[in-house]
Design a protein around this motif. Structure first.
Motif, PDB file in Angstrom:
ATOM      1  N   ASP A 139       0.834  -1.213   0.000  1.00  0.00           N
ATOM      2  CA  ASP A 139       0.000   0.000   0.000  1.00  0.00           C
ATOM      3  C   ASP A 139       0.864   1.257   0.000  1.00  0.00           C
ATOM      4  O   ASP A 139       0.546   2.239  -0.674  1.00  0.00           O
ATOM      5  CB  ASP A 139      -0.931   0.022   1.214  1.00  0.00           C
ATOM      6  N   GLU A 140       1.962   1.215   0.748  1.00  0.00           N
ATOM      7  CA  GLU A 140       2.878   2.352   0.793  1.00  0.00           C
ATOM      8  C   GLU A 140       3.498   2.598  -0.591  1.00  0.00           C
ATOM      9  O   GLU A 140       3.611   3.738  -1.043  1.00  0.00           O
ATOM     10  CB  GLU A 140       3.971   2.090   1.829  1.00  0.00           C
ATOM     11  N   GLY A 141       3.885   1.521  -1.262  1.00  0.00           N
ATOM     12  CA  GLY A 141       4.463   1.640  -2.597  1.00  0.00           C
ATOM     13  C   GLY A 141       3.468   2.170  -3.617  1.00  0.00           C
ATOM     14  O   GLY A 141       3.778   3.078  -4.396  1.00  0.00           O
ATOM     15  N   ILE A 142       2.266   1.633  -3.617  1.00  0.00           N
ATOM     16  CA  ILE A 142       1.217   2.112  -4.543  1.00  0.00           C
ATOM     17  C   ILE A 142       0.907   3.571  -4.242  1.00  0.00           C
ATOM     18  O   ILE A 142       0.745   4.390  -5.154  1.00  0.00           O
ATOM     19  CB  ILE A 142      -0.056   1.244  -4.431  1.00  0.00           C
ATOM     20  N   GLY A 143       0.830   3.925  -2.972  1.00  0.00           N
ATOM     21  CA  GLY A 143       0.570   5.311  -2.591  1.00  0.00           C
ATOM     22  C   GLY A 143       1.657   6.253  -3.091  1.00  0.00           C
ATOM     23  O   GLY A 143       1.371   7.348  -3.589  1.00  0.00           O
ATOM     24  N   ALA A 144       2.915   5.827  -2.979  1.00  0.00           N
ATOM     25  CA  ALA A 144       4.026   6.655  -3.459  1.00  0.00           C
ATOM     26  C   ALA A 144       3.912   6.869  -4.964  1.00  0.00           C
ATOM     27  O   ALA A 144       4.092   7.987  -5.458  1.00  0.00           O
ATOM     28  CB  ALA A 144       5.365   6.016  -3.095  1.00  0.00           C
ATOM     29  N   TRP A 145       3.611   5.802  -5.716  1.00  0.00           N
ATOM     30  CA  TRP A 145       3.434   5.955  -7.175  1.00  0.00           C
ATOM     31  C   TRP A 145       2.259   6.878  -7.479  1.00  0.00           C
ATOM     32  O   TRP A 145       2.357   7.745  -8.343  1.00  0.00           O
ATOM     33  CB  TRP A 145       3.210   4.585  -7.824  1.00  0.00           C
ATOM     34  N   ASP A 146       1.154   6.708  -6.764  1.00  0.00           N
ATOM     35  CA  ASP A 146      -0.028   7.529  -7.049  1.00  0.00           C
ATOM     36  C   ASP A 146       0.215   9.004  -6.717  1.00  0.00           C
ATOM     37  O   ASP A 146      -0.339   9.872  -7.373  1.00  0.00           O
ATOM     38  CB  ASP A 146      -1.246   6.996  -6.283  1.00  0.00           C
ATOM     39  N   ARG A 147       1.077   9.272  -5.740  1.00  0.00           N
ATOM     40  CA  ARG A 147       1.417  10.663  -5.379  1.00  0.00           C
ATOM     41  C   ARG A 147       2.592  11.193  -6.195  1.00  0.00           C
ATOM     42  O   ARG A 147       2.995  12.330  -6.032  1.00  0.00           O
ATOM     43  CB  ARG A 147       1.803  10.747  -3.900  1.00  0.00           C
ATOM     44  N   HIS A 148       3.168  10.323  -7.039  1.00  0.00           N
ATOM     45  CA  HIS A 148       4.364  10.673  -7.837  1.00  0.00           C
ATOM     46  C   HIS A 148       5.542  10.986  -6.921  1.00  0.00           C
ATOM     47  O   HIS A 148       6.336  11.870  -7.198  1.00  0.00           O
ATOM     48  CB  HIS A 148       4.087  11.842  -8.781  1.00  0.00           C
ATOM     49  N   ASP A 149       5.665  10.208  -5.867  1.00  0.00           N
ATOM     50  CA  ASP A 149       6.708  10.385  -4.866  1.00  0.00           C
ATOM     51  C   ASP A 149       7.847   9.395  -5.138  1.00  0.00           C
ATOM     52  O   ASP A 149       7.897   8.304  -4.570  1.00  0.00           O
ATOM     53  CB  ASP A 149       6.110  10.174  -3.479  1.00  0.00           C
ATOM     54  N   THR A 150       8.732   9.794  -6.046  1.00  0.00           N
ATOM     55  CA  THR A 150       9.841   8.929  -6.444  1.00  0.00           C
ATOM     56  C   THR A 150      10.662   8.479  -5.237  1.00  0.00           C
ATOM     57  O   THR A 150      10.908   7.287  -5.050  1.00  0.00           O
ATOM     58  CB  THR A 150      10.740   9.657  -7.463  1.00  0.00           C
ATOM     59  N   ASP A 151      11.096   9.411  -4.412  1.00  0.00           N
ATOM     60  CA  ASP A 151      11.920   9.056  -3.252  1.00  0.00           C
ATOM     61  C   ASP A 151      11.145   8.200  -2.258  1.00  0.00           C
ATOM     62  O   ASP A 151      11.726   7.315  -1.622  1.00  0.00           O
ATOM     63  CB  ASP A 151      12.479  10.305  -2.586  1.00  0.00           C
ATOM     64  N   GLY A 152       9.848   8.467  -2.123  1.00  0.00           N
ATOM     65  CA  GLY A 152       9.020   7.661  -1.229  1.00  0.00           C
ATOM     66  C   GLY A 152       8.971   6.200  -1.647  1.00  0.00           C
ATOM     67  O   GLY A 152       8.959   5.302  -0.809  1.00  0.00           O
ATOM     68  N   PHE A 153       8.981   5.955  -2.964  1.00  0.00           N
ATOM     69  CA  PHE A 153       9.004   4.575  -3.442  1.00  0.00           C
ATOM     70  C   PHE A 153      10.403   3.969  -3.306  1.00  0.00           C
ATOM     71  O   PHE A 153      10.559   2.852  -2.819  1.00  0.00           O
ATOM     72  CB  PHE A 153       8.519   4.459  -4.891  1.00  0.00           C
ATOM     73  N   VAL A 154      11.400   4.705  -3.724  1.00  0.00           N
ATOM     74  CA  VAL A 154      12.778   4.182  -3.720  1.00  0.00           C
ATOM     75  C   VAL A 154      13.218   3.808  -2.305  1.00  0.00           C
ATOM     76  O   VAL A 154      13.949   2.834  -2.120  1.00  0.00           O
ATOM     77  CB  VAL A 154      13.736   5.190  -4.393  1.00  0.00           C
ATOM     78  N   LYS A 155      12.751   4.516  -1.295  1.00  0.00           N
ATOM     79  CA  LYS A 155      13.155   4.188   0.083  1.00  0.00           C
ATOM     80  C   LYS A 155      12.621   2.829   0.547  1.00  0.00           C
ATOM     81  O   LYS A 155      13.114   2.278   1.515  1.00  0.00           O
ATOM     82  CB  LYS A 155      12.721   5.282   1.048  1.00  0.00           C
ATOM     83  N   LEU A 156      11.662   2.268  -0.196  1.00  0.00           N
ATOM     84  CA  LEU A 156      11.115   0.957   0.159  1.00  0.00           C
ATOM     85  C   LEU A 156      11.981  -0.197  -0.347  1.00  0.00           C
ATOM     86  O   LEU A 156      11.767  -1.345   0.014  1.00  0.00           O
ATOM     87  CB  LEU A 156       9.694   0.813  -0.405  1.00  0.00           C
ATOM     88  N   LEU A 157      12.954   0.121  -1.191  1.00  0.00           N
ATOM     89  CA  LEU A 157      13.824  -0.901  -1.767  1.00  0.00           C
ATOM     90  C   LEU A 157      14.959  -1.265  -0.810  1.00  0.00           C
ATOM     91  O   LEU A 157      15.557  -0.386  -0.186  1.00  0.00           O
ATOM     92  CB  LEU A 157      14.414  -0.392  -3.084  1.00  0.00           C
ATOM     93  N   ALA A 158      15.253  -2.551  -0.720  1.00  0.00           N
ATOM     94  CA  ALA A 158      16.381  -3.017   0.101  1.00  0.00           C
ATOM     95  C   ALA A 158      17.691  -2.530  -0.511  1.00  0.00           C
ATOM     96  O   ALA A 158      17.749  -2.161  -1.685  1.00  0.00           O
ATOM     97  CB  ALA A 158      16.367  -4.548   0.170  1.00  0.00           C
ATOM     98  N   ASP A 159      18.751  -2.523   0.270  1.00  0.00           N
ATOM     99  CA  ASP A 159      20.051  -2.077  -0.234  1.00  0.00           C
ATOM    100  C   ASP A 159      20.523  -2.899  -1.426  1.00  0.00           C
ATOM    101  O   ASP A 159      21.148  -2.377  -2.339  1.00  0.00           O
ATOM    102  CB  ASP A 159      21.107  -2.131   0.873  1.00  0.00           C
ATOM    103  N   ASP A 160      20.224  -4.196  -1.440  1.00  0.00           N
ATOM    104  CA  ASP A 160      20.695  -5.075  -2.517  1.00  0.00           C
ATOM    105  C   ASP A 160      19.530  -5.570  -3.393  1.00  0.00           C
ATOM    106  O   ASP A 160      19.519  -6.705  -3.839  1.00  0.00           O
ATOM    107  CB  ASP A 160      21.462  -6.259  -1.942  1.00  0.00           C
ATOM    108  N   PHE A 161      18.556  -4.695  -3.671  1.00  0.00           N
ATOM    109  CA  PHE A 161      17.383  -5.061  -4.458  1.00  0.00           C
ATOM    110  C   PHE A 161      17.757  -5.342  -5.916  1.00  0.00           C
ATOM    111  O   PHE A 161      18.796  -4.906  -6.420  1.00  0.00           O
ATOM    112  CB  PHE A 161      16.328  -3.942  -4.423  1.00  0.00           C
ATOM    113  N   VAL A 162      16.849  -6.058  -6.587  1.00  0.00           N
ATOM    114  CA  VAL A 162      16.909  -6.194  -8.037  1.00  0.00           C
ATOM    115  C   VAL A 162      15.497  -5.934  -8.567  1.00  0.00           C
ATOM    116  O   VAL A 162      14.523  -6.442  -8.016  1.00  0.00           O
ATOM    117  CB  VAL A 162      17.450  -7.575  -8.493  1.00  0.00           C
ATOM    118  N   TRP A 163      15.404  -5.085  -9.600  1.00  0.00           N
ATOM    119  CA  TRP A 163      14.129  -4.734 -10.205  1.00  0.00           C
ATOM    120  C   TRP A 163      14.212  -5.109 -11.676  1.00  0.00           C
ATOM    121  O   TRP A 163      15.007  -4.558 -12.427  1.00  0.00           O
ATOM    122  CB  TRP A 163      13.874  -3.249 -10.024  1.00  0.00           C
TER     123      TRP A 163
END
Length: 144
Positions: A11-35
């Protein structure tokens, strides 16, 4: 993580995208993420790459709104179908190309699968319906 924690993170991730909050979404990624995304030639593994990808969508569709239409959750993964609406009034950067704005509105769909540990996204696999969106934008014809 509990299912409730996963759903809250989603929900936090979808909310960040819907608000166009790039940093809000990126902060949800782990240090060693893969997308891994269907529209990118290589997996994204840096916060800068994740920022550039999300910002490209917000630039192309400044009025974009996103909502989930279906969610499946397990103990460490979540899968979602989503729908987004927006008007293409900015340059669309996708697949290594930059496409000028069309001024057309779209309603498009996509899916994603997300694995999480310790409150962060470790793997993110995104599947936007790029072909359907391109057809709505008049950039490609419908299949025969």
């Amino acid at each position: 993580m509990s299912r409730e924690d996963l759903e809250r993170l989603n929900d936090e991730g979808i909310g960040a995208w819907d608000r166009h909050d790039t940093d809000g979404f990126v902060k949800l990624l782990a240090d060693d993420f893969v997308w891994i995304d269907d529209t990118t030639p290589e997996p994204m593994r840096t916060r800068d790459a994740a920022r550039a990808y999300t910002q490209a969508w917000f630039t192309a569709f400044p009025d974009m709104h996103i909502r989930t239409t279906n969610t499946v959750c397990t103990d460490d993964q979540i899968a979602c179908e989503l729908e987004f609406t927006g008007t293409n009034t900015g340059t669309l950067a996708m697949g290594g190309m930059e496409i000028p704005p069309t001024g057309k509105s779209v309603t498009s769909r996509g899916t994603y699968f997300m694995k999480c540990e310790n409150g962060k996204i470790t793997e993110f696999h995104t599947h936007p319906d790029a072909a359907g969106m391109m057809m709505q934008l008049g950039l490609m014809g419908a299949p025969a």
